[in-house]
Design a protein around this motif. Structure first.
Motif, short mmCIF file in Angstrom:
data_model
loop_
_atom_site.label_atom_id
_atom_site.label_comp_id
_atom_site.label_asym_id
_atom_site.label_seq_id
_atom_site.Cartn_x
_atom_site.Cartn_y
_atom_site.Cartn_z
N PRO A 95 0.92 -1.11 -0.10
CA PRO A 95 -0.04 0.11 0.04
C PRO A 95 0.98 1.37 0.00
O PRO A 95 0.53 2.29 -0.79
CB PRO A 95 -0.83 0.05 1.38
CG PRO A 95 -0.82 -1.51 1.67
CD PRO A 95 0.31 -1.99 1.05
N LEU A 96 2.12 1.32 0.69
CA LEU A 96 2.96 2.23 0.46
C LEU A 96 3.46 2.62 -0.73
O LEU A 96 3.55 3.82 -1.27
CB LEU A 96 4.13 2.34 1.57
CG LEU A 96 3.70 2.21 3.22
CD1 LEU A 96 4.96 1.56 3.79
CD2 LEU A 96 3.15 3.22 3.58
N LEU A 97 3.68 1.75 -1.71
CA LEU A 97 4.08 1.99 -3.08
C LEU A 97 3.25 2.18 -3.75
O LEU A 97 3.39 3.08 -4.70
CB LEU A 97 4.80 0.62 -3.43
CG LEU A 97 6.02 0.11 -2.85
CD1 LEU A 97 6.28 -1.22 -3.37
CD2 LEU A 97 7.16 1.23 -2.75
N VAL A 119 0.13 -0.84 -9.20
CA VAL A 119 1.64 -1.24 -8.81
C VAL A 119 1.43 -2.64 -8.58
O VAL A 119 0.59 -2.95 -7.47
CB VAL A 119 1.84 -0.54 -7.56
CG1 VAL A 119 3.12 -0.99 -6.82
CG2 VAL A 119 2.02 1.10 -7.84
N GLY A 120 2.25 -3.47 -9.10
CA GLY A 120 2.05 -4.82 -8.81
C GLY A 120 2.89 -5.41 -7.58
O GLY A 120 3.53 -4.79 -6.74
N SER A 121 2.52 -6.66 -7.27
CA SER A 121 2.91 -7.33 -5.90
C SER A 121 4.33 -7.36 -6.10
O SER A 121 4.93 -7.50 -5.07
CB SER A 121 2.18 -8.52 -5.94
OG SER A 121 2.73 -9.36 -4.97
N TRP A 162 7.83 -7.22 -3.57
CA TRP A 162 9.17 -7.99 -3.37
C TRP A 162 10.50 -7.58 -3.57
O TRP A 162 11.40 -7.57 -3.12
CB TRP A 162 8.78 -9.44 -4.19
CG TRP A 162 7.91 -10.35 -3.55
CD1 TRP A 162 6.45 -10.56 -4.09
CD2 TRP A 162 7.74 -10.67 -2.10
NE1 TRP A 162 5.71 -11.28 -3.15
CE2 TRP A 162 6.39 -11.50 -2.03
CE3 TRP A 162 8.49 -10.47 -1.15
CZ2 TRP A 162 6.10 -11.89 -0.90
CZ3 TRP A 162 7.96 -11.28 0.13
CH2 TRP A 162 6.92 -11.96 0.12
N ALA A 163 10.31 -6.66 -4.75
CA ALA A 163 11.64 -5.86 -5.29
C ALA A 163 12.11 -5.11 -4.07
O ALA A 163 13.37 -5.05 -3.64
CB ALA A 163 11.41 -5.23 -6.64
#
Length: 195
Positions: A140-142, A151-153, A157-158
């Motif tokens: 959610p921050l991204l 903005v993908g999952s 992870w990145a």
């Protein structure tokens, strides 16, 4: 016999966990004995066993408590205005991950958890659960940084991969003192040149 308050119990448990963290950081999980923890905490064996059945129970309690400050910090940051930048998100993760009782002891404990989870299946399950919770707190921050964009999952992870890499280089190996913002910018430049 007078009843003790919840606050007293929590304070005593924290005293034991802090002492165990120091012992584990100094000697590792396997070389630390319960008498080491009694001595470091300044408590009798009976007082420690009142709260924990043994060393494994202490390890599991520490594992459960390690990620909670990080998750709280990220959830609080989800309401921050303006939204946190990528370097600020990384800084929240690192700051909250190494708070108790000091950075070196906390970092040693984290690395030992990772190593121990390679051989103890239920610790691996716990580490995976914590990683998933971290992902769910970061995403959610991204998303707030890029309103209207998908903005993908994988983006979360990145960021977690970058976070763990900088934690290892800055805090574990102490080979990198570059500010997080600079690392993120250097990575952005590298990625822009590789496409």
């Amino acid at each position: 016999m007078p009843r003790v308050s919840q606050e007293y119990r929590e304070k005593r448990q924290r005293q034991i966990l802090d002492a165990a963290t120091i012992c584990f950081a100094r000697n590792g999980f396997h070389a630390t004995s319960m008498p080491d923890i009694f001595a470091e905490s300044g408590l009798s064996s009976g007082a420690v066993y009142r709260y924990f059945t043994g060393k494994q129970a202490i390890i599991e309690a520490l594992l459960d408590s390690t990620m909670q400050p990080v998750l709280r910090g990220l959830r609080d940051a989800a309401e921050a205005e303006p939204p946190l930048t990528v370097p600020e998100i990384l800084d929240v993760i690192h700051r909250e991950m190494v708070t108790v009782p000091d950075a070196d002891a906390a970092t040693s404990l984290i690395v030992q958890f990772w190593a121990e989870s390679m051989r103890v299946p239920h610790l691996q399950v716990s580490q995976r659960r914590d990683a998933a919770a971290l992902h769910d707190a970061v995403l959610p921050l991204l998303t707030r940084l890029h309103p209207g964009d998908r903005v993908g999952s994988d983006a979360a992870w990145a960021l977690i991969s970058l976070s763990l890499g900088t934690l290892i280089s800055q805090t574990v190996l102490k080979t990198n003192t570059v500010p997080t913002g600079t690392l993120v910018e250097e990575l952005r430049v590298l990625l822009s040149k590789s496409t």
